[in-house]
Design an enzyme around this catalytic site. Structure first.
Site, PDB file in Angstrom:
ATOM      1  N   ASN A 170       3.917   1.113  -5.254  1.00  0.00           N
ATOM      2  CA  ASN A 170       3.887   0.613  -3.882  1.00  0.00           C
ATOM      3  C   ASN A 170       3.774   1.805  -2.940  1.00  0.00           C
ATOM      4  O   ASN A 170       4.762   2.425  -2.560  1.00  0.00           O
ATOM      5  CB  ASN A 170       5.147  -0.195  -3.585  1.00  0.00           C
ATOM      6  CG  ASN A 170       5.161  -1.513  -4.336  1.00  0.00           C
ATOM      7  OD1 ASN A 170       4.474  -2.459  -3.961  1.00  0.00           O
ATOM      8  ND2 ASN A 170       5.940  -1.558  -5.414  1.00  0.00           N
ATOM      9  N   GLU A 171       2.550   2.147  -2.592  1.00  0.00           N
ATOM     10  CA  GLU A 171       2.268   3.319  -1.785  1.00  0.00           C
ATOM     11  C   GLU A 171       2.584   3.062  -0.308  1.00  0.00           C
ATOM     12  O   GLU A 171       2.836   1.920   0.098  1.00  0.00           O
ATOM     13  CB  GLU A 171       0.791   3.708  -1.945  1.00  0.00           C
ATOM     14  CG  GLU A 171       0.385   4.086  -3.358  1.00  0.00           C
ATOM     15  CD  GLU A 171       0.873   5.471  -3.784  1.00  0.00           C
ATOM     16  OE1 GLU A 171       1.805   6.006  -3.145  1.00  0.00           O
ATOM     17  OE2 GLU A 171       0.337   6.005  -4.774  1.00  0.00           O
ATOM     18  N   PRO A 172       2.599   4.128   0.516  1.00  0.00           N
ATOM     19  CA  PRO A 172       2.825   3.955   1.952  1.00  0.00           C
ATOM     20  C   PRO A 172       1.935   2.862   2.538  1.00  0.00           C
ATOM     21  O   PRO A 172       0.737   2.797   2.244  1.00  0.00           O
ATOM     22  CB  PRO A 172       2.474   5.333   2.517  1.00  0.00           C
ATOM     23  CG  PRO A 172       2.835   6.276   1.417  1.00  0.00           C
ATOM     24  CD  PRO A 172       2.455   5.560   0.149  1.00  0.00           C
ATOM     25  N   SER A 174       2.804  -0.341   2.084  1.00  0.00           N
ATOM     26  CA  SER A 174       3.131  -1.560   1.343  1.00  0.00           C
ATOM     27  C   SER A 174       4.070  -2.445   2.152  1.00  0.00           C
ATOM     28  O   SER A 174       4.995  -1.954   2.808  1.00  0.00           O
ATOM     29  CB  SER A 174       3.784  -1.220  -0.006  1.00  0.00           C
ATOM     30  OG  SER A 174       2.860  -0.577  -0.855  1.00  0.00           O
ATOM     31  N   THR A 189      -0.165  10.958  -4.950  1.00  0.00           N
ATOM     32  CA  THR A 189       0.205  10.375  -6.240  1.00  0.00           C
ATOM     33  C   THR A 189      -0.766  10.819  -7.329  1.00  0.00           C
ATOM     34  O   THR A 189      -0.361  11.161  -8.448  1.00  0.00           O
ATOM     35  CB  THR A 189       0.220   8.841  -6.142  1.00  0.00           C
ATOM     36  OG1 THR A 189       1.191   8.451  -5.161  1.00  0.00           O
ATOM     37  CG2 THR A 189       0.568   8.205  -7.469  1.00  0.00           C
TER      38      THR A 189
END
Length: 640
Positions: A170-172, A174, A189
């Protein structure tokens, strides 16, 4: 109100509910100790559910952080009879696209580290399918969510954290209510994953991940955080505001979450970094050093310019009460820092060494510089290395690993083709060329290719040590067995590794040992090499010659010691800076596109110069002499 943990955690620093911290956390001395405690909590939950004839539903993570947890669970299964027959697992994520046979797949990871070694029922294992068709992906993600709900929801969710603040993938950006879905990976990432994939170009750009809402629905969440490189994002997550730009901050609103950290990962938390801002405390010498340097940075003053008001205005009035005045404190700190500076890292002969970091006698010392890879010596302490040789010490360099995995196939092919030109009848060389020409960077190296790549690194090392004036007879290549797998994943440290270290130390009987103390990655080569040294020192500590041996730790190309930690600072002139640069240039296979670049796009020589220049500038800003650059060291005393 936070729900209390059922397991009895015994961290190195107890959690305090302060105005800064918004997530329950415990800090342990090291990740091994912490992992065993987490594994025990999971095992107790499994047993409790089994006694009730209930399924235990676990959400599992991948990456380096949970490896020791899984090792301990496997040990409990084999040694203590822990059964996983009542366990149902759901993994957080998987790269997309990704074959399950690929050694970088999370499917492969989970079976390698856990599922192949326990009695879990195959039908109870759920890992996102990295080969699902794009047409069927939406329904697949819905079905994954439904399977979790049908199992009764997650009883326990194990998490790691990425430098972007991601949990799962869940990246920035999300959303708070996001479910299982496809996501595009953040560049940071992918950079962090690049070493495992032998280059960022091989890292998938997408992944399937459980959503934030999926994770938050778990009854219990434990997040693991190891290493200095996680310290900044850990602080932001625990102390910052809830934000989609740091998805892990959503856990602040979960009622039963614990962050389990090692000392390095928790180092930036306010209660650890600046504890005088949290509560009253006992002012140890180490805390005084740390606080005064911090105060100089906050006020942008030199040490001798600090006033009583500066101390009082920044939460340090208790220190003034204890010490008397800013004047007395400042003088003590200035002298202490001044005494760390020396142009004689091996000690200055026939001089009063009372206030010097190293002994004056013996005037000529036997020295071992341990270098995890074949270039860490010149990158991290090339100026000090040069000084030790110039000042007549018996210097030995020991390269602990061959470094072969860091040589690209293209670089190896170039050397093989030159070799074939010189000896056109070499069948071995022709086989190497054929293999290198018809494989990709992702494949494991053959023994012959590993040998070639190792020879490349070895020749470059000789070029650098000769440039610094060291005799070839004083250069040692240990080729520790743990490293020689031909793959990114290394073996565990073994008795054979430690025996090799002991043998060299016994042969040389050093007065000084220099070693890499860069612990940014608790599962990295530097950490394993340092553990090998510590274990060797433990075995040899009763030897009479070891009473005269001092151990100095340097850091690598990524981080430097904080000023308050430094116990020896070796200044370099502009000429020495240039000489160090040329020594690093000898390692040509690691220049112009190194395979393990990390998040910093600069070459290693550039990183080293900036780091050394920055250290010198910090000393100067504190009111000390102005040098072009400085290399820094911390003395290790825990073995003697």
């Amino acid at each position: 109100m936070k729900i209390k943990m059922e397991i009895n955690y015994k961290p190195a620093g107890q959690f305090e509910e302060t105005r800064f911290e918004k997530i329950h956390n415990v800090i342990f001395k090291n990740s091994n100790e912490a992992s065993i405690v987490v594994a025990t909590e999971i095992a107790n939950l499994i047993k409790e559910k089994s006694q009730k004839n209930e399924q235990c539903v676990l959400g599992l993570a991948t990456g380096s952080s949970p490896i020791k947890v899984y090792e301990e669970l496997v040990r409990m299964h084999h040694k203590e009879g822990l059964s996983f027959k009542n366990v149902v697992t759901f993994n957080l994520d998987e790269y997309y696209p990704m074959d399950i046979e690929n050694i970088q797949s999370y499917y492969y990871f989970m079976y390698e580290h856990l599922f192949d070694h326990i009695d879990i029922l195959p039908e109870n294992v759920h890992i996102p399918d990295g080969k699902i068709s794009s047409n069927g992906l939406y329904q697949y993600c819905i079905d994954y969510e439904m399977k979790i709900k049908e199992a009764g929801g997650l009883d326990f969710q194990l998490l790691g954290i990425g430098r972007t603040g991601h949990i799962g993938f869940n990246e920035p950006g999300s959303h708070y209510n996001s479910g299982t879905r496809m996501i595009t990976l953040d560049h940071i990432t992918r950079v962090d994953a690049a070493p495992s994939f032998l280059g960022i170009e091989n890292v998938p750009r997408k992944a399937i991940t459980m959503g934030i809402a999926t994770v938050r629905a778990a009854k219990r969440i434990v997040l693991l955080g190891w290493g200095q490189h996680k310290a900044s994002i850990i602080k932001e997550t625990i102390e910052g505001n809830i934000s989609s730009q740091v998805p892990a901050t959503y856990l602040q609103e979960h009622q039963n979450t614990t962050f389990v950290l090692d000392t390095e990962a928790g180092s930036e938390l306010t209660r650890n970094k600046t504890p005088w801002l949290v509560s009253s405390l006992i002012w140890t010498d180490a805390l005084k050093n740390k606080a005064i340097i911090w105060l100089c940075e906050v006020t942008q003053k030199s040490i001798l310019s600090l006033t009583d008001k500066d101390y009082n205005d920044n939460g340090m009035s208790g220190l003034l009460v204890q010490e008397g005045s800013a004047y007395d404190l400042n003088i003590k700190m200035f002298n202490k820092l001044q005494h760390t500076i020396t142009g004689w890292p091996g000690g200055k002969p026939n001089a009063d060494d009372t206030n010097r970091p190293e002994r004056g006698n013996p005037a000529k010392k036997r020295v071992i510089i341990f270098s995890p890879h074949p270039d860490d010596d010149v990158i991290s302490m090339g100026g000090t290395f040069d000084r030790l040789v110039e000042q007549g010490h018996d210097v030995h360099v020991a390269y602990q690993t061959s470094g072969n995995i860091a040589v690209s196939n293209q670089e190896a092919l170039k050397f093989a083709e030159v070799s074939l030109k010189l000896n056109s009848d070499s069948i071995v060389t022709q086989n190497i060329i054929d293999t290198l020409s018809n494989t990709n960077e992702y494949a494991s190296d053959t023994i012959e290719i590993r040998q070639l790549k190792g020879l490349i690194r070895r020749s470059e090392s000789f070029a650098a040590t000769r440039y610094l004036g060291l005799n070839d007879s004083n250069v040692h290549f240990l080729d520790l067995p743990f490293y020689e797998t031909g793959k990114i994943k290394k073996d565990k440290l073994s008795e054979a590794d430690i025996a090799i270290m002991c043998k060299l130390i016994e042969e040389i009987q050093p007065h000084q040992i220099y070693a890499a103390g860069d612990l940014a990655d608790p599962h990295g080569t530097h950490k394993v090499c340092l553990d090998a040294l510590f274990k060797a020192l433990e075995e040899l500590k009763t030897k009479s010659y070891m009473k005269d041996c001092w151990v100095w730790l340097y850091r690598g190309a990524w981080h430097e010691w904080d000023i308050h930690e430094i116990e020896m600072a070796v200044p370099m002139s502009p000429d020495q800076v240039l000489k160090k640069r040329h020594a690093i240039f000898c390692h040509q296979s690691q220049k112009d596109g190194v395979m393990f670049q990390g998040e910093d796009s600069r070459e290693f020589w550039m990183r080293a110069e900036e780091r050394n220049r920055d250290t010198a500038q910090k000393y100067n800003a504190l009111g000390l002499a102005d040098y072009a650059a400085m290399e820094a060291f911390v003395k290790y005393d825990n073995w003697s």
